[in-house]
Design an enzyme around this catalytic site. Sequence first.
Site, PDB file in Angstrom:
ATOM      1  N   TYR A 136       0.814  -1.208   0.000  1.00  0.00           N
ATOM      2  CA  TYR A 136       0.000   0.000   0.000  1.00  0.00           C
ATOM      3  C   TYR A 136       0.853   1.267   0.000  1.00  0.00           C
ATOM      4  CZ  TYR A 136      -4.093  -2.870   1.143  1.00  0.00           C
ATOM      5  OH  TYR A 136      -5.107  -3.790   1.128  1.00  0.00           O
ATOM      6  N   LYS A 186       3.519 -15.172   3.327  1.00  0.00           N
ATOM      7  CA  LYS A 186       3.576 -15.979   2.100  1.00  0.00           C
ATOM      8  C   LYS A 186       5.047 -16.217   1.763  1.00  0.00           C
ATOM      9  CE  LYS A 186       1.303 -18.057  -1.248  1.00  0.00           C
ATOM     10  NZ  LYS A 186       0.592 -19.323  -0.976  1.00  0.00           N
ATOM     11  N   ASP A 218      -3.000 -18.017   2.387  1.00  0.00           N
ATOM     12  CA  ASP A 218      -4.111 -18.738   1.775  1.00  0.00           C
ATOM     13  C   ASP A 218      -4.660 -19.797   2.727  1.00  0.00           C
ATOM     14  OD1 ASP A 218      -1.654 -19.949   1.492  1.00  0.00           O
ATOM     15  OD2 ASP A 218      -1.978 -20.646  -0.549  1.00  0.00           O
ATOM     16  N   ASP A 242      -5.538  -6.546   5.893  1.00  0.00           N
ATOM     17  CA  ASP A 242      -6.725  -5.865   5.395  1.00  0.00           C
ATOM     18  C   ASP A 242      -7.795  -6.884   5.030  1.00  0.00           C
ATOM     19  OD1 ASP A 242      -8.507  -4.041   4.407  1.00  0.00           O
ATOM     20  OD2 ASP A 242      -7.253  -3.355   2.752  1.00  0.00           O
ATOM     21  N   ASP A 246     -11.300  -8.294   7.646  1.00  0.00           N
ATOM     22  CA  ASP A 246     -12.683  -8.212   7.170  1.00  0.00           C
ATOM     23  C   ASP A 246     -13.329  -9.593   7.154  1.00  0.00           C
ATOM     24  OD1 ASP A 246     -12.590  -5.517   6.892  1.00  0.00           O
ATOM     25  OD2 ASP A 246     -12.514  -5.482   4.709  1.00  0.00           O
TER      26      ASP A 246
END
Length: 352
Positions: A136, A186, A218, A242, A246
């Site tokens: 980001y 990851k 994942d 992020d 959620d």
Amino acid sequence: MKIAVLAGDGIGPEVTHEAVRVLEALGLPGLELSEGDVGAAAYRAHGHPLPEATVDLARASDAVLFGAVGDPACDHLERALRPEQAVLGLRTHLTLFANLRPAKAFAGLEELSALRPEIARKIDLLIVRELNGDVYFGDKGHRTLDDGRRQGWDMMAYAEDEVRRIAHLAFRAAQGRGKRLTSVDKANVLETSQLWRDVVIEVAADYPDIALDHMYVDNAAMQLVRAPGAFDVVLTGNLFGDILSDQASMCVGSIGLLASASLGERQTDYGTFGLYEPIHGSAPDIAGQGKANPMAAILSAAMMLRHSFGRETEAARIEAAVARALADGVRGGDLGGSAGTCAIGDAVLERL
């Protein structure tokens, strides 16, 4: 105890008002509440979603209680002037690098989750997300390749000190909970994640009482659905955090019940400076109608008392009052009920 109240847009002022009522009802000595403009309301009043006066107010405070920002009427503005930029600006100006988002199932509300009730009722976790780095905030842009194709690119990067400071915070959070920490990355594909994992392992040596494990993002996404009760504290970067935060909120069943804290390195006379806000948005479709559920804002105030003021007793009282109100059937429209904003605030105050 100086608190900057930045109510913002849409339902922000309504839910924040109820949170302030709860804070005032506690009778805390030295409590000072000061209001400031932010978001679309600030743009209309001052020509910018984050006026300098608001930043100064936040810096002069011990904590910030934040409502919500966002207004479709501002979608035509250049990106730098849109209400949502105020959130990124506050994180930058106040050096807020860690987002804490608890996700816990409330007794009697398991049916609201998309998961089976016997799975949903076991959810009690805390996601610790890094806020100032990752893809980001990396360099980004568009370019044309030699063969004429357009390409967009974003650089993902973390420096070891950025990983180290968020890791320390997550380990300390785990010490106050179930003493288990899952670091999500990851590392099998990304060099950024390999550094992340290496530094987290180094930091773990300072916390021998915490059980550390690592999980690829994942797999973490799958396990949040399959067995969310297996998680205690989840530590991860900006991009993965992020998404996973959620996902965790919807595993619980309603974003109208979930609070969050954004913390930095600054220490006040009371504790760690932070910004506290419900995770829901400004909901302009119901703004001003008295329909919004203020429980997430009230629970954000509880987080503020705990992390920025060391008031664990009062924080626990607020959380217990909210839980009792829910158990007694006090529910807003987001939970399938009909209680309005003020009525929910009244119910929490009665139980407090």
